[in-house]
Design an enzyme around this catalytic site. Structure first.
Site, mmCIF file in Angstrom:
data_model
loop_
_atom_site.group_PDB
_atom_site.id
_atom_site.type_symbol
_atom_site.label_atom_id
_atom_site.label_comp_id
_atom_site.label_asym_id
_atom_site.label_seq_id
_atom_site.Cartn_x
_atom_site.Cartn_y
_atom_site.Cartn_z
ATOM 1 N N LYS A 251 -14.133 -3.287 -4.676
ATOM 2 C CA LYS A 251 -13.159 -4.342 -4.452
ATOM 3 C C LYS A 251 -12.757 -5.022 -5.750
ATOM 4 O O LYS A 251 -13.411 -4.896 -6.782
ATOM 5 C CB LYS A 251 -13.724 -5.386 -3.483
ATOM 6 C CG LYS A 251 -13.793 -4.887 -2.048
ATOM 7 C CD LYS A 251 -12.459 -4.389 -1.531
ATOM 8 C CE LYS A 251 -11.422 -5.476 -1.370
ATOM 9 N NZ LYS A 251 -10.089 -4.945 -0.948
ATOM 10 N N ARG B 247 -20.067 -1.782 0.279
ATOM 11 C CA ARG B 247 -19.769 -0.506 -0.364
ATOM 12 C C ARG B 247 -20.244 -0.548 -1.825
ATOM 13 O O ARG B 247 -20.541 -1.613 -2.358
ATOM 14 C CB ARG B 247 -18.264 -0.223 -0.311
ATOM 15 C CG ARG B 247 -17.748 0.115 1.080
ATOM 16 C CD ARG B 247 -16.232 0.234 1.131
ATOM 17 N NE ARG B 247 -15.583 -1.063 1.013
ATOM 18 C CZ ARG B 247 -14.261 -1.245 1.043
ATOM 19 N NH1 ARG B 247 -13.461 -0.199 1.162
ATOM 20 N NH2 ARG B 247 -13.750 -2.460 0.941
ATOM 21 N N ASP C 213 -4.348 -6.780 2.456
ATOM 22 C CA ASP C 213 -4.701 -6.645 1.038
ATOM 23 C C ASP C 213 -3.485 -6.796 0.138
ATOM 24 O O ASP C 213 -3.616 -7.155 -1.034
ATOM 25 C CB ASP C 213 -5.352 -5.280 0.769
ATOM 26 C CG ASP C 213 -6.848 -5.282 1.070
ATOM 27 O OD1 ASP C 213 -7.486 -6.317 0.837
ATOM 28 O OD2 ASP C 213 -7.359 -4.261 1.534
ATOM 29 N N TYR D 253 -10.265 -0.980 -6.733
ATOM 30 C CA TYR D 253 -9.097 -1.520 -6.037
ATOM 31 C C TYR D 253 -8.763 -2.884 -6.640
ATOM 32 O O TYR D 253 -9.665 -3.686 -6.932
ATOM 33 C CB TYR D 253 -9.381 -1.703 -4.537
ATOM 34 C CG TYR D 253 -9.405 -0.422 -3.741
ATOM 35 C CD1 TYR D 253 -8.267 0.365 -3.612
ATOM 36 C CD2 TYR D 253 -10.572 -0.005 -3.113
ATOM 37 C CE1 TYR D 253 -8.279 1.544 -2.881
ATOM 38 C CE2 TYR D 253 -10.599 1.177 -2.376
ATOM 39 C CZ TYR D 253 -9.448 1.943 -2.261
ATOM 40 O OH TYR D 253 -9.475 3.107 -1.536
ATOM 41 N N GLU E 273 -5.370 1.936 -5.755
ATOM 42 C CA GLU E 273 -4.314 1.995 -4.732
ATOM 43 C C GLU E 273 -2.960 2.412 -5.271
ATOM 44 O O GLU E 273 -2.042 2.671 -4.477
ATOM 45 C CB GLU E 273 -4.196 0.652 -4.000
ATOM 46 C CG GLU E 273 -3.559 -0.480 -4.801
ATOM 47 C CD GLU E 273 -4.584 -1.270 -5.616
ATOM 48 O OE1 GLU E 273 -4.203 -2.333 -6.152
ATOM 49 O OE2 GLU E 273 -5.743 -0.833 -5.732
ATOM 50 N N HIS F 161 -5.099 -4.651 -5.863
ATOM 51 C CA HIS F 161 -4.176 -5.339 -4.950
ATOM 52 C C HIS F 161 -3.654 -6.626 -5.594
ATOM 53 O O HIS F 161 -3.855 -7.737 -5.093
ATOM 54 C CB HIS F 161 -4.863 -5.649 -3.618
ATOM 55 C CG HIS F 161 -5.364 -4.440 -2.888
ATOM 56 N ND1 HIS F 161 -4.503 -3.509 -2.334
ATOM 57 C CD2 HIS F 161 -6.624 -4.003 -2.632
ATOM 58 C CE1 HIS F 161 -5.228 -2.550 -1.753
ATOM 59 N NE2 HIS F 161 -6.504 -2.824 -1.929
#
Length: 370
Positions: free
Chosen positions: A75, A15, A270, A94, A118, A96
């Site tokens: 990510k 991505r 995640d 993101y 998130e 996490h």
């Protein structure tokens, strides 16, 4: 503002943080965009498309990180990327963090302003930047589960939809949020027998009105989870506590008593996973076996369908990216409480309460830094 888009370096992650269309939106608003060469190549987004949209192409990630005021990724930054962050630089991706103390420590030490997709909320109380990837992962969970139920891939040899005269497979979906709803849609579509568990009775009522007797709904508690898991051919874990570590709802003892060759897909991995036997895997080595039960715990599931995922993610992230670029992070967060909830680490402080609690950091409210 100068916005940078590096190529993702996590295992099998294809991505990209901005599509050419998103680059064009930022350029129209008067900003400059640097894109690392090849960042979107794997999903058919060539450097020339980015140039046409107004981006400058650079060869090395070091240049992206060194020059950009805001880095837009998909990510969480890998250790080499964390080392390139600098004080005051905005990181929008993101994160996490709750199950990842090493990354949290690196981001705290970087002094960067780290905004997690998130935990950004929406007016209705949802998580609109997490939702598109949860939709993808929920649907993929059933695909992956069906694949690994085949004997050649370690499963018990069950076709989820069955055939005339043979019962379908049983799919247990733990959590009736975005992941769970998309998973059960796919499972119902394949003709499986589906049980969905959640503590929100209103949500179970809504699903019952939509799917009727094509699914079974159950209030989630220790007994109902145990009964569903032990009977299931495929268990999908889709529970979420925003920003915090996922609760361990399926125990090691449950796994030991499950059907041999059953498959478990932990979409919550995640955030640490909701099965006691879960640990993160990669697309290169997606599964492992515990007590005869196949575990699929890939931490970036949507990366396998990277083109679909990239466009879905950009639809959700671009508005906040424009606000951050137009106003700067302090003004943008001062104007928007939902964006402010995305601030997880800021200039050496942990600013998301669940992360601070889970990892033992002092909690500093975002409002005090604006």
């Amino acid at each position: 503002m100068l916005i940078g888009v590096p190529k993702e370096i996590k295992n099998h992650e294809y991505r990209v943080g901005l599509t050419p269309a998103s680059v064009r939106e930022l350029v129209v608003h008067g900003h400059q965009v640097l894109v690392q060469s090849g960042a979107g190549a794997a999903i058919g987004l060539a450097d020339d498309q980015y140039r046409t949209a107004g981006a400058q192409i650079v060869e090395q990630p070091e240049e992206v990180f060194a020059r950009a005021d805001m880095v837009v990724k998909v990510k969480e930054p890998q250790p080499a990327e964390c080392r390139m962050l600098r004080p005051g630089q905005i990181l929008y991706t993101y994160l996490h963090l709750a199950p990842d103390p090493a990354q949290t420590k690196a981001l705290v030490e970087s002094g960067a302003v780290c905004i997690a997709y998130e935990t950004i909320t929406g007016p209705g109380g949802g998580l609109p930047l997490l939702a598109p990837m949860s939709e993808v992962a929920g649907r993929m969970a059933v695909q992956a589960g069906a694949h690994y139920l085949e004997i050649a891939h370690g499963g018990r040899g069950v076709l989820l939809g069955g055939v005339p005269g043979v019962a379908p497979g049983h799919v247990a979906v733990i959590g009736a949020g975005v992941v769970g709803t998309n998973a059960l849609q796919m499972a119902v579509g394949l003709g499986a027998r589906v049980t969905v568990l959640d503590k929100n009775v209103d949500r179970l009522r809504q699903l019952d009105l939509v799917f009727g007797n094509r699914i079974n709904t159950a209030y989630s508690n220790a007994l109902s989870i145990e009964e569903a898991v032990l009977d299931a051919d495929l268990v999908i874990g889709g529970v979420l506590v925003p920003g915090a570590s996922a609760p361990k709802l399926v125990t090691r003892e449950h796994v030991a008593r499950m059907k041999k060759g059953a498959v478990m897909v932990d979409v919550a991995i995640d955030q640490g996973g909701c099965f006691e036997t879960s640990h993160a895997t990669t697309h290169a080595e997606p599964v492992y076996v515990v007590d005869g039960v196949v575990h699929y715990c890939v931490a970036n599931m949507p990366g396998a369908v990277a083109r679909t995922s990239t466009f879905a993610l950009n639809n959700a992230t671009i508005a906040h990216a424009i606000a951050l670029a137009n106003k700067g992070w302090k003004a943008a967060m001062g104007d928007d409480v939902h964006l402010r909830r995305g601030l997880n680490v800021c200039q050496g402080s942990v600013t998301y309460e669940a992360v601070a609690r889970d990892l033992g950091y002092p909690y500093v409210a975002a409002e005090g830094l604006l």
